[in-house]
Design a protein around this motif. Structure first.
Motif, PDB file in Angstrom:
ATOM      1  N   LEU A  94       0.807  -1.196   0.122  1.00  0.00           N
ATOM      2  CA  LEU A  94      -0.151   0.357   0.207  1.00  0.00           C
ATOM      3  C   LEU A  94       0.985   1.432  -0.112  1.00  0.00           C
ATOM      4  N   PRO A  95       2.222   1.138   0.672  1.00  0.00           N
ATOM      5  CA  PRO A  95       2.986   2.590   0.218  1.00  0.00           C
ATOM      6  C   PRO A  95       3.023   2.655  -0.952  1.00  0.00           C
ATOM      7  N   MET A  96       3.553   2.127  -1.268  1.00  0.00           N
ATOM      8  CA  MET A  96       4.107   1.609  -3.219  1.00  0.00           C
ATOM      9  C   MET A  96       3.217   2.882  -3.800  1.00  0.00           C
ATOM     10  N   LEU A  97       1.737   1.420  -3.182  1.00  0.00           N
ATOM     11  CA  LEU A  97       1.295   2.170  -4.584  1.00  0.00           C
ATOM     12  C   LEU A  97       0.184   3.443  -4.227  1.00  0.00           C
ATOM     13  N   VAL A  98       0.749   3.824  -3.240  1.00  0.00           N
ATOM     14  CA  VAL A  98       0.023   5.402  -2.192  1.00  0.00           C
ATOM     15  C   VAL A  98       0.801   6.422  -3.308  1.00  0.00           C
ATOM     16  N   ARG A  99       2.446   5.720  -2.626  1.00  0.00           N
ATOM     17  CA  ARG A  99       3.607   6.588  -3.595  1.00  0.00           C
ATOM     18  C   ARG A  99       3.574   6.923  -4.249  1.00  0.00           C
ATOM     19  N   ALA A 100       3.801   5.684  -5.709  1.00  0.00           N
ATOM     20  CA  ALA A 100       3.493   6.163  -7.017  1.00  0.00           C
ATOM     21  C   ALA A 100       1.990   6.891  -7.437  1.00  0.00           C
ATOM     22  N   LEU A 101       0.931   6.434  -6.849  1.00  0.00           N
ATOM     23  CA  LEU A 101       0.557   7.696  -7.371  1.00  0.00           C
ATOM     24  C   LEU A 101      -0.588   9.390  -6.844  1.00  0.00           C
ATOM     25  N   SER A 102       0.267   9.556  -6.282  1.00  0.00           N
ATOM     26  CA  SER A 102       1.106  10.799  -5.604  1.00  0.00           C
ATOM     27  C   SER A 102       2.056  11.260  -6.656  1.00  0.00           C
ATOM     28  N   TYR A 103       3.121  10.865  -7.016  1.00  0.00           N
ATOM     29  CA  TYR A 103       4.097  11.464  -7.553  1.00  0.00           C
ATOM     30  C   TYR A 103       4.030  10.915  -8.628  1.00  0.00           C
ATOM     31  N   SER A 104       2.194  10.871 -10.028  1.00  0.00           N
ATOM     32  CA  SER A 104       2.493  10.078 -10.878  1.00  0.00           C
ATOM     33  C   SER A 104       2.315  11.155 -11.996  1.00  0.00           C
ATOM     34  N   ALA A 105       2.021  12.699 -11.465  1.00  0.00           N
ATOM     35  CA  ALA A 105       2.615  13.564 -13.027  1.00  0.00           C
ATOM     36  C   ALA A 105       3.755  13.707 -12.769  1.00  0.00           C
ATOM     37  N   GLN A 106       4.764  13.253 -12.131  1.00  0.00           N
ATOM     38  CA  GLN A 106       6.325  13.350 -12.324  1.00  0.00           C
ATOM     39  C   GLN A 106       6.802  12.551 -12.932  1.00  0.00           C
ATOM     40  N   ALA A 107       8.564  12.482 -14.128  1.00  0.00           N
ATOM     41  CA  ALA A 107       7.937  11.828 -14.878  1.00  0.00           C
ATOM     42  C   ALA A 107       8.937   9.760 -14.891  1.00  0.00           C
ATOM     43  N   LEU A 108       8.187   9.580 -15.770  1.00  0.00           N
ATOM     44  CA  LEU A 108       8.290   8.253 -14.789  1.00  0.00           C
ATOM     45  C   LEU A 108       9.291   7.152 -14.110  1.00  0.00           C
ATOM     46  N   ASP A 109      10.673   7.776 -14.318  1.00  0.00           N
ATOM     47  CA  ASP A 109      11.880   7.445 -13.757  1.00  0.00           C
ATOM     48  C   ASP A 109      11.615   7.949 -12.779  1.00  0.00           C
ATOM     49  N   VAL A 110      10.880   9.500 -11.754  1.00  0.00           N
ATOM     50  CA  VAL A 110      10.876   9.738 -10.697  1.00  0.00           C
ATOM     51  C   VAL A 110       9.529   8.864  -9.980  1.00  0.00           C
ATOM     52  N   VAL A 111       8.982   8.384 -10.997  1.00  0.00           N
ATOM     53  CA  VAL A 111       7.494   7.365 -10.036  1.00  0.00           C
ATOM     54  C   VAL A 111       7.820   5.978  -9.920  1.00  0.00           C
ATOM     55  N   SER A 113      11.362   5.660  -9.012  1.00  0.00           N
ATOM     56  CA  SER A 113      12.161   6.148  -7.444  1.00  0.00           C
ATOM     57  C   SER A 113      11.235   6.383  -6.143  1.00  0.00           C
ATOM     58  N   LYS A 114      10.635   7.026  -6.129  1.00  0.00           N
ATOM     59  CA  LYS A 114       9.671   6.804  -5.496  1.00  0.00           C
ATOM     60  C   LYS A 114       8.389   5.904  -5.185  1.00  0.00           C
ATOM     61  N   ALA A 115       8.105   5.270  -6.442  1.00  0.00           N
ATOM     62  CA  ALA A 115       7.486   3.932  -5.721  1.00  0.00           C
ATOM     63  C   ALA A 115       7.922   3.334  -4.993  1.00  0.00           C
ATOM     64  N   ILE A 116       9.650   2.770  -5.247  1.00  0.00           N
ATOM     65  CA  ILE A 116      10.640   1.786  -3.909  1.00  0.00           C
ATOM     66  C   ILE A 116      10.936   2.465  -3.103  1.00  0.00           C
ATOM     67  N   THR A 117      10.973   3.515  -3.260  1.00  0.00           N
ATOM     68  CA  THR A 117      11.326   3.770  -1.694  1.00  0.00           C
ATOM     69  C   THR A 117      10.320   4.095  -1.137  1.00  0.00           C
ATOM     70  N   GLY A 118       8.753   4.294  -1.681  1.00  0.00           N
ATOM     71  CA  GLY A 118       7.659   4.268  -0.309  1.00  0.00           C
ATOM     72  C   GLY A 118       7.377   2.695   0.150  1.00  0.00           C
ATOM     73  N   GLY A 119       7.822   1.649  -0.905  1.00  0.00           N
ATOM     74  CA  GLY A 119       7.749   0.251  -0.905  1.00  0.00           C
ATOM     75  C   GLY A 119       8.465  -0.007   0.649  1.00  0.00           C
ATOM     76  N   LEU A 120       9.995   0.770   0.403  1.00  0.00           N
ATOM     77  CA  LEU A 120      10.527  -0.439   1.171  1.00  0.00           C
ATOM     78  C   LEU A 120      10.594   0.647   2.798  1.00  0.00           C
ATOM     79  N   GLU A 121      10.170   2.005   2.466  1.00  0.00           N
ATOM     80  CA  GLU A 121      10.272   2.652   3.624  1.00  0.00           C
ATOM     81  C   GLU A 121       8.676   2.290   5.041  1.00  0.00           C
ATOM     82  N   GLY A 122       7.584   2.114   3.998  1.00  0.00           N
ATOM     83  CA  GLY A 122       6.079   1.368   4.873  1.00  0.00           C
ATOM     84  C   GLY A 122       6.584   0.011   5.168  1.00  0.00           C
ATOM     85  N   VAL A 123       7.592  -0.441   5.443  1.00  0.00           N
ATOM     86  CA  VAL A 123       8.055  -2.253   5.574  1.00  0.00           C
ATOM     87  C   VAL A 123       8.867  -1.675   7.178  1.00  0.00           C
ATOM     88  N   TYR A 124       8.882  -1.714   8.217  1.00  0.00           N
ATOM     89  CA  TYR A 124       9.411  -1.509   9.471  1.00  0.00           C
ATOM     90  C   TYR A 124       8.299  -2.639  10.839  1.00  0.00           C
TER      91      TYR A 124
END
Length: 131
Positions: A94-111, A113-124
């Motif tokens: 879920l954190p990965m998906l929310v991050r990807a959707l939140s940044y989807s107005a950015q370039a694909l490479d940014v989306v 990167s944001k999806a991966i970091t969101g997914g990783l940071e969402g596991v704690y």
């Protein structure tokens, strides 16, 4: 806007999408879901996935999220990858998906990167407090 396609086992993708809609407070129009069942023909599902990618891509590209590396949904998703236009990240949460959707107005490479970091940071790992 970068399109986001979730390809997952069963209803997992739809459940994640429903949760993301709740968190974001909106229905993302750049999101599509493809659930894969045990009895499905992967070649047929690939054709459906290709149609979804085509419908999502406004020229900004598509990020495909799959649930588990090595599973049939991920294998189907891997056949969609076209570097710089259709990218794949496995291990959706879920954190990965929310991050990807939140940044989807950015370039694909940014989306991506944001999806991966969101997914990783969402596991704690929550360490219990001593009492």
């Amino acid at each position: 806007m970068v399109g986001v396609l979730i390809i997952s086992h069963g209803d997992l993708g739809q459940s994640l999408a429903d949760c993301a809609r709740h968190v974001l407070g909106r229905v993302p129009d750049n999101l599509a879901i493809l659930g894969v069942e045990k009895h499905d023909n992967p070649d047929v599902r690939l054709q459906e996935a290709q149609a979804l990618v085509a419908g999502l891509d406004d020229g900004s590209g598509v990020l495909v999220l799959s649930d588990m590396l090595g599973g049939t949904p991920c294998n189907i998703a891997g056949r969609l990858v076209r570097g710089g236009q259709v990218e794949l990240v496995a291990g959706v949460n879920l954190p990965m998906l929310v991050r990807a959707l939140s940044y989807s107005a950015q370039a694909l490479d940014v989306v991506v990167s944001k999806a991966i970091t969101g997914g990783l940071e969402g596991v704690y790992y929550m360490i219990p407090e001593d009492k």
